[in-house]
Structure formats: structure tokens, C-alpha cells
Design an enzyme around this catalytic site. Structure first.
Site, PDB file in Angstrom:
ATOM      1  N   CYS A   1       0.463 -81.247  51.084  1.00 45.15           N
ATOM      2  CA  CYS A   1       1.065 -81.272  52.425  1.00 45.15           C
ATOM      3  C   CYS A   1       0.297 -82.158  53.388  1.00 45.15           C
ATOM      4  O   CYS A   1       0.872 -82.770  54.272  1.00 45.15           O
ATOM      5  CB  CYS A   1       1.105 -79.849  52.962  1.00 45.15           C
ATOM      6  SG  CYS A   1      -0.490 -79.026  52.830  1.00 45.15           S
TER       7      CYS A   1
ATOM      8  N   GLU B   1       8.793 -86.683  54.840  1.00 46.07           N
ATOM      9  CA  GLU B   1       7.811 -86.292  53.827  1.00 46.07           C
ATOM     10  C   GLU B   1       8.423 -86.538  52.449  1.00 46.07           C
ATOM     11  O   GLU B   1       9.443 -85.943  52.095  1.00 46.07           O
ATOM     12  CB  GLU B   1       7.479 -84.800  53.982  1.00 46.07           C
ATOM     13  CG  GLU B   1       6.417 -84.352  53.006  1.00 46.07           C
ATOM     14  CD  GLU B   1       6.146 -82.848  53.084  1.00 46.07           C
ATOM     15  OE1 GLU B   1       7.109 -82.062  53.046  1.00 46.07           O
ATOM     16  OE2 GLU B   1       4.970 -82.473  53.168  1.00 46.07           O
TER      17      GLU B   1
ATOM     18  N   GLU C   1       2.936 -72.560  57.319  1.00 45.51           N
ATOM     19  CA  GLU C   1       2.218 -73.771  56.894  1.00 45.51           C
ATOM     20  C   GLU C   1       3.260 -74.679  56.254  1.00 45.51           C
ATOM     21  O   GLU C   1       3.727 -74.404  55.150  1.00 45.51           O
ATOM     22  CB  GLU C   1       1.127 -73.419  55.869  1.00 45.51           C
ATOM     23  CG  GLU C   1       0.013 -72.549  56.408  1.00 45.51           C
ATOM     24  CD  GLU C   1      -0.950 -73.298  57.318  1.00 45.51           C
ATOM     25  OE1 GLU C   1      -0.842 -74.530  57.444  1.00 45.51           O
ATOM     26  OE2 GLU C   1      -1.815 -72.644  57.921  1.00 45.51           O
TER      27      GLU C   1
HETATM   28  P1  NAD Z   1      10.273 -74.700  49.721  1.00 45.11           P
HETATM   29  O1  NAD Z   1      10.306 -74.465  51.179  1.00 45.11           O
HETATM   30  O2  NAD Z   1      11.512 -75.153  49.065  1.00 45.11           O
HETATM   31  O3  NAD Z   1       9.840 -73.357  48.960  1.00 45.11           O
HETATM   32  C1  NAD Z   1       8.621 -72.708  49.224  1.00 45.11           C
HETATM   33  C2  NAD Z   1       8.739 -71.239  48.876  1.00 45.11           C
HETATM   34  O4  NAD Z   1       9.651 -70.625  49.785  1.00 45.11           O
HETATM   35  C3  NAD Z   1       9.304 -70.952  47.492  1.00 45.11           C
HETATM   36  O5  NAD Z   1       8.676 -69.785  46.995  1.00 45.11           O
HETATM   37  C4  NAD Z   1      10.789 -70.694  47.761  1.00 45.11           C
HETATM   38  O6  NAD Z   1      11.391 -69.878  46.778  1.00 45.11           O
HETATM   39  C5  NAD Z   1      10.718 -70.001  49.102  1.00 45.11           C
HETATM   40  N1  NAD Z   1      11.865 -70.180  49.986  1.00 45.11           N
HETATM   41  C6  NAD Z   1      12.626 -71.267  50.167  1.00 45.11           C
HETATM   42  N2  NAD Z   1      13.546 -71.049  51.125  1.00 45.11           N
HETATM   43  C7  NAD Z   1      13.346 -69.803  51.593  1.00 45.11           C
HETATM   44  C8  NAD Z   1      13.955 -69.002  52.603  1.00 45.11           C
HETATM   45  N3  NAD Z   1      14.976 -69.455  53.319  1.00 45.11           N
HETATM   46  N4  NAD Z   1      13.483 -67.767  52.821  1.00 45.11           N
HETATM   47  C9  NAD Z   1      12.441 -67.288  52.113  1.00 45.11           C
HETATM   48  N5  NAD Z   1      11.833 -67.988  51.121  1.00 45.11           N
HETATM   49  C10 NAD Z   1      12.274 -69.235  50.868  1.00 45.11           C
HETATM   50  O7  NAD Z   1       9.054 -75.700  49.472  1.00 45.11           O
HETATM   51  P2  NAD Z   1       8.568 -76.346  48.100  1.00 45.11           P
HETATM   52  O8  NAD Z   1       9.444 -77.504  47.794  1.00 45.11           O
HETATM   53  O9  NAD Z   1       8.372 -75.300  47.072  1.00 45.11           O
HETATM   54  O10 NAD Z   1       7.092 -76.852  48.532  1.00 45.11           O
HETATM   55  C11 NAD Z   1       6.843 -78.086  49.081  1.00 45.11           C
HETATM   56  C12 NAD Z   1       6.709 -78.004  50.595  1.00 45.11           C
HETATM   57  O11 NAD Z   1       5.631 -77.126  50.953  1.00 45.11           O
HETATM   58  C13 NAD Z   1       6.353 -79.338  51.208  1.00 45.11           C
HETATM   59  O12 NAD Z   1       7.130 -79.554  52.355  1.00 45.11           O
HETATM   60  C14 NAD Z   1       4.882 -79.183  51.574  1.00 45.11           C
HETATM   61  O13 NAD Z   1       4.447 -80.027  52.611  1.00 45.11           O
HETATM   62  C15 NAD Z   1       4.817 -77.749  51.948  1.00 45.11           C
HETATM   63  N6  NAD Z   1       3.423 -77.268  51.887  1.00 45.11           N
HETATM   64  C16 NAD Z   1       2.732 -77.028  53.047  1.00 45.11           C
HETATM   65  C17 NAD Z   1       1.396 -76.635  53.002  1.00 45.11           C
HETATM   66  C18 NAD Z   1       0.607 -76.357  54.255  1.00 45.11           C
HETATM   67  O14 NAD Z   1      -0.417 -75.708  54.158  1.00 45.11           O
HETATM   68  N7  NAD Z   1       1.029 -76.809  55.418  1.00 45.11           N
HETATM   69  C19 NAD Z   1       0.764 -76.485  51.772  1.00 45.11           C
HETATM   70  C20 NAD Z   1       1.484 -76.758  50.611  1.00 45.11           C
HETATM   71  C21 NAD Z   1       2.820 -77.141  50.679  1.00 45.11           C
END
Ligand code: NAD
Length: 478
Positions: free
Chosen positions: A286, A383, A252
Site C-alpha cells: 500500500c 493505485e 488502512e
Molecule cells: P479489498 O478491499 O478488495 O479486500 C480486503 C478485505 O476486505 C478482504 O478480506 C475482503 O474480503 C474484504 N472486503 C471487501 N469488501 C468488503 C466489504 N464491503 N465489507 C467487508 N469486507 C470487505 O482489498 P484487496 O484487493 O484484498 O487488498 C488490496 C488493497 O488493500 C489495496 O488497495 C492496498 O493499498 C490496501 N492495503 C492497505 C494497507 C494499509 O495499511 N494502508 C495495507 C495493505 C493493503
């Protein structure tokens, strides 16, 4: 007073962490430390995965009937419901989510999600006998996939965790969950609820940590399925790793959704819907419709109305019920949003906001609107994940459709019109996983998720249980 956690919830017990590292959680509003917990390491992940494997194969959980699984999910829902206000306040303090939004989505909604999957779990048909055209019978079984590695971001930490936990438990899986370092405190409250609900030890385990710990969880040999919510960039890395391992994965990811305002739209409805459809959680949602498509013949009217509504939004302390826009979740994130606002000033016409909201402390930005935005501009393509809207002009419906669909992403969207038939017909043609007519509200009973760079697979709805199951066919030849 800051909340200090010293142990992790692994294998149904509060256990000491493997290392002495700590995570400090800083309030987005006061910039003060509001809590801390141990920082998970790969050794903690090893322990949590082993506990989840044991629970999957050897605990009572493995032999629970559908009715028992349903009852366990309902007990978990009860325990979460008791902690609803605590969860909402904790999330709001951590990431700046306005308390009204937190009470609704990080508390009330999640209880509904758990009860929904409790009801589905209880009536599930696990095995179905089917006649073969060759004259024998096949038994088609839906089996739980195994141990799930779940990773969530900071923007809706509770809802996004529960949207994985509910269907995964309904399917019979066990889980290791890694919350985001910015929002770990709520995960301890959810773990306390799991303990109170008496789920068999090891069914749910939490290891807070950063991306390295997340990456280790994704590639761990004991994980059978990955469920990820986060940025598209991280999603691509995780998808690559899961591809290499041939490991099922649900992603997601990000979005850049469009609101299409048709000529016959009721502008009052658009303005009323704006806080929830385009600026929810301070623009950190998101599915937010951050591109607003307005028809040529009403363009100036739409720009004036949106600029005036956005300028009048109450910015302030997210714990105050009157607040509509709180701070950005972190200093780093505010800088990123401000970078986009600066870029927008060189690409389009600023009609509202554009600066820092004046508060003594906290990572606030003013809700901001740009007009005369071209769909190819950076602020229309990328975004931003903040309260920044781009109003784009269109000529006719086909052009609106083309602009809405011309995006790397395809997660949400809205259509505003007084003609339901016309709106639904247009909704069917927009390239997106979900879309709302005269509003937007994810429905627990309908699959939610994106296409293109917005992700793979769906959460919510009965479809989400299938993402945690695999089929087995038994051919009854004799
Ligand atoms: P992020 O990708 O930086 O981090 C999300 C999570 O993933 C955190 O727990 C982080 O520690 C972990 N993570 C990061 N890189 C990783 C990797 N390589 N391997 C494993 N884990 C990893 O995102 P963020 O800045 O925390 O959140 C915002 C983003 O989330 C936005 O792009 C938003 O659109 C998206 N989002 C999507 C949905 C959806 O349902 N489509 C819902 C909410 C947020």
C-alpha cells in the site's frame, strides 16, 4: 501436497463449519490448488462473535492484570516464532511474495510486533487520578472497547492481522478476524499458535470468507469496533456502515505515494532502495512509492538508471531466494495490472518492461517503468498495485512538493537527498501520514497510516492501543 482444513477456530476450539461450502487457495506461481478450508457464513460469524463477547465479559481474560496480558502476548509471540518459516513459505506460495520479503515481514517483523505490545501491555496504567480545578479528584480509566471485527487483505496477510491483534489484545479486547479468501491458509497457522499460547477461549476467533461475510461482520450488533485494511473502495462502504451504526472504525486503505529525488540525491542509494520502497511484494504494497519525481536537470539520468535497474530485477519463483519479483496474487489482479500497463502506453513513454514475464505458469508481469508521465495521467493517479512505476519531471522543490501532495491518497513517500536538514524540512510539508528519508521502513514504535483516501486512524506505536480503548471518567465527589 495440498493442505485441507475442515474446521474453524472459534471459542478456543476447532469447530465444524455451518455450511459445506469450501474455499480453494490457488498458488500464484503454479496456478495449482495448494490448500482449502471451509467457507465461513453468517452463521459462523454469529458463533464467533458470541464466543468473543463471552470471552470479553466472562472469561479470565476480562480480569487479567496488565502483567498477565503481557505474558499471554509473549507466549503468542513464542508460538508464532516457532512457526515463522512455515508462515513465510505459506504466504509466499499463496500470493507470490518473494520468500526473502516473507521471511522478514510475515515472520520476523510480526514476532517483534507481538513482543512490542506484550511489553507495553505489561506496564500500562489503566487508571489515573487527576485533580479537578474544582477541588475534587477524577479517576480517568482506559477501558477496552470490546469485541473487534478485523478484516485483512491478501497482500501481507500475517503482518496486517498481527498489527491488529497485538494492540487489540494489549488493550484487553477480543477479536473475530476475517482473512481474505486468497490467503486463508496462514490464518490457520496463526490460530494454531493462539491455541498453543493458551489464550482464554474466544479471545481470538477466525472465520475465513468473502466480502459478504466481511460486510456481515462489520454490521453485526455484537461488534464494538471495526479494524479494516484493504482497498479505498471497500473502506468507503465500511466507513458508511460504521457511520450509520456510530461504530468506531480504523481504516488502512490504498496509496499512490511519491519518491522525491532532490538534485543532490545519491542515485546509487535510490537504486538500492527501489526494490523495497517502490516494488516491495511485486508492487503489491500500500505504501509503495510508485510515482518517482525527478528534477529537470537530472531527469534523463534518473530515467536511464531506473529503467536499467528495473529491467535487471530477477523475476521468477518466489520461493527461490534469488527472486526479487514474483507473480501477481491472482489472475484477476494480473488482468487489472495489465489494463493499467496498456493505459500507460497511451499516456506516457514506456522505458522498461510492459509485457508478461515469460514463465511457464503463474500470473507474472514484467516490472514496468513509464517516463514523461504527467501527474494527471491515470497511471499517476490510480493505485495499480503492481510493479509499475511512473517517472514525473519537476522544476523546483515547491513544484515537487505540489506534485507529491496532489493525490487523492496520502499514505507513504520518500525523499532522497544528501542534505538531511533540507530533506526533513521537505518531509514535514508533504501531505502524507508517513514518509521516509533515503529509504522507507515502517517502525513498530511509530504510528503508521494514511490521510485523505488512504484511511482513518493509525496502526503500530503506542497510539494503536488507544484505538482499541475508550475513556471513562469517575468524578470522586464524596
Ligand atoms: P479489498 O478491499 O478488495 O479486500 C480486503 C478485505 O476486505 C478482504 O478480506 C475482503 O474480503 C474484504 N472486503 C471487501 N469488501 C468488503 C466489504 N464491503 N465489507 C467487508 N469486507 C470487505 O482489498 P484487496 O484487493 O484484498 O487488498 C488490496 C488493497 O488493500 C489495496 O488497495 C492496498 O493499498 C490496501 N492495503 C492497505 C494497507 C494499509 O495499511 N494502508 C495495507 C495493505 C493493503
Amino acid at each position: 501436497m495440498a493442505t485441507t482444513h475442515r474446521k474453524f477456530f472459534i471459542g478456543g476450539q476447532w469447530v465444524d463449519p455451518a455450511s459445506s461450502g469450501r474455499i480453494d487457495v490457488v498458488s500464484a506461481t503454479t496456478e495449482e490448488v495448494i490448500g482449502s478450508c471451509p467457507e465461513g457464513t453468517t452463521a459462523d460469524i454469529d458463533r464467533a462473535v458470541a464466543a468473543a463477547q463471552k470471552a470479553f465479559k466472562e472469561s479470565a481474560w476480562a480480569t487479567y492484570t496488565p502483567a498477565e496480558r503481557g505474558a499471554a502476548l509473549n507466549r503468542f509471540a513464542d508460538a508464532i516464532e516457532k512457526r515463522g518459516e512455515q508462515l513465510a513459505q505459506t504466504v509466499s506460495m499463496q500470493n507470490g511474495m518473494p520468500i526473502n520479503v516473507a521471511s522478514q515481514l510475515e515472520s520476523g517483523f510480526v514476532v517483534g510486533v507481538l513482543r512490542y505490545y506484550a511489553a507495553l501491555a505489561a506496564v500500562q496504567e489503566i487508571e489515573e487520578a487527576r485533580p479537578s480545578p474544582l477541588g475534587f479528584t477524577s479517576h480517568v480509566r482506559k477501558e477496552a472497547i470490546g469485541v473487534v471485527g478485523a478484516i485483512v487483505p491478501w497482500n501481507f496477510p500475517v503482518a496486517l492481522s498481527i498489527m491488529k491483534i497485538g494492540p487489540a489484545l494489549a488493550a484487553g479486547c477480543t477479536i473475530v478476524l476475517k482473512p481474505s479468501p486468497e490467503t486463508v491458509l496462514d490464518s490457520f497457522i496463526i490460530a494454531e499458535a493462539a491455541e498453543e499460547a493458551g489464550l482464554p477461549p474466544g479471545v481470538l476467533n477466525w472465520v475465513p470468507g468473502g466480502r459478504d461475510v466481511g460486510a456481515y461482520l462489520v454490521s453485526h450488533p455484537g461488534i464494538d469496533k471495526v479494524a479494516f485494511t484493504g482497498s479505498t473502495g471497500a473502506g468507503r462502504i465500511i466507513a458508511q456502515e460504521c457511520g450509520r451504526l456510530l461504530r468506531p472504525v480504523t481504516l488502512e486503505l490504498g496509496g499512490k505515494s511519491a519518491a522525491i529525488i532532490l538534485e543532490d540525491a545519491d542515485l546509487d542509494k535510490v537504486l538500492q532502495g527501489l526494490p523495497s520502497t517502490s516494488l516491495l511484494n511485486n508492487g503489491q504494497a500500500c505504501f509503495s512509492c510508485t510515482r518517482i519525481l525527478a528534477p529537470n536537470n537530472r531527469y534523463q539520468e534518473v530515467v536511464d538508471a531506473i529503467a536499467s535497474t528495473v529491467s535487471s530485477l530477477v523475476v521468477g519463483d518466489p520461493l527461490d531466494r534469488a527472486t526479487q519479483i514474483g507473480p501477481m496474487a491472482s489472475a484477476v489482479h494480473r488482468n487489472r495490472v495489465e489494463g493499467y500497463i496498456a493505459k500507460g502506453k497511451s499516456e506516457a513513454r514506456l522505458v522498461a518492461g510492459g509485457g508478461r514475464a515469460m514463465q511457464e505458469r503463474g500470473w507474472f508481469v514484467q516490472p514496468t517503468v513509464f517516463a514523461d508521465v504527467d501527474n494527471s495521467a491515470t497511471i499517476a493517479r490510480e493505485e495499480i498495485f503492481g510493479p509499475v512505476l511512473s517517472i514525473i519531471r519537476y522544476g523546483n522543490e515547491d513544484e515537487a512538493l505540489r506534485i507529491a501532495s496532489e493525490s487523492e491518497y496520502g499514505l507513504g513517500g520518500t525523499i532522497w537527498s544528501e542534505d538531511r536538514v533540507r530533506a526533513v524540512n521537505l518531509a514535514r510539508r508533504v501531505e502524507s501520514g508517513t514518509i521516509g528519508i533515503n529509504g522507507y521502513l515502517p517502525d513498530v514504535n511509530a504510528p503508521f497510516g494514511g490521510i485523505k483516501a488512504s484511511g482513518l486512524g493509525r496502526e503500530l506505536g503506542p497510539e494503536s492501543i488507544a484505538a482499541y480503548q475508550q475513556y471513562k471518567s469517575i468524578y470522586m465527589l464524596g
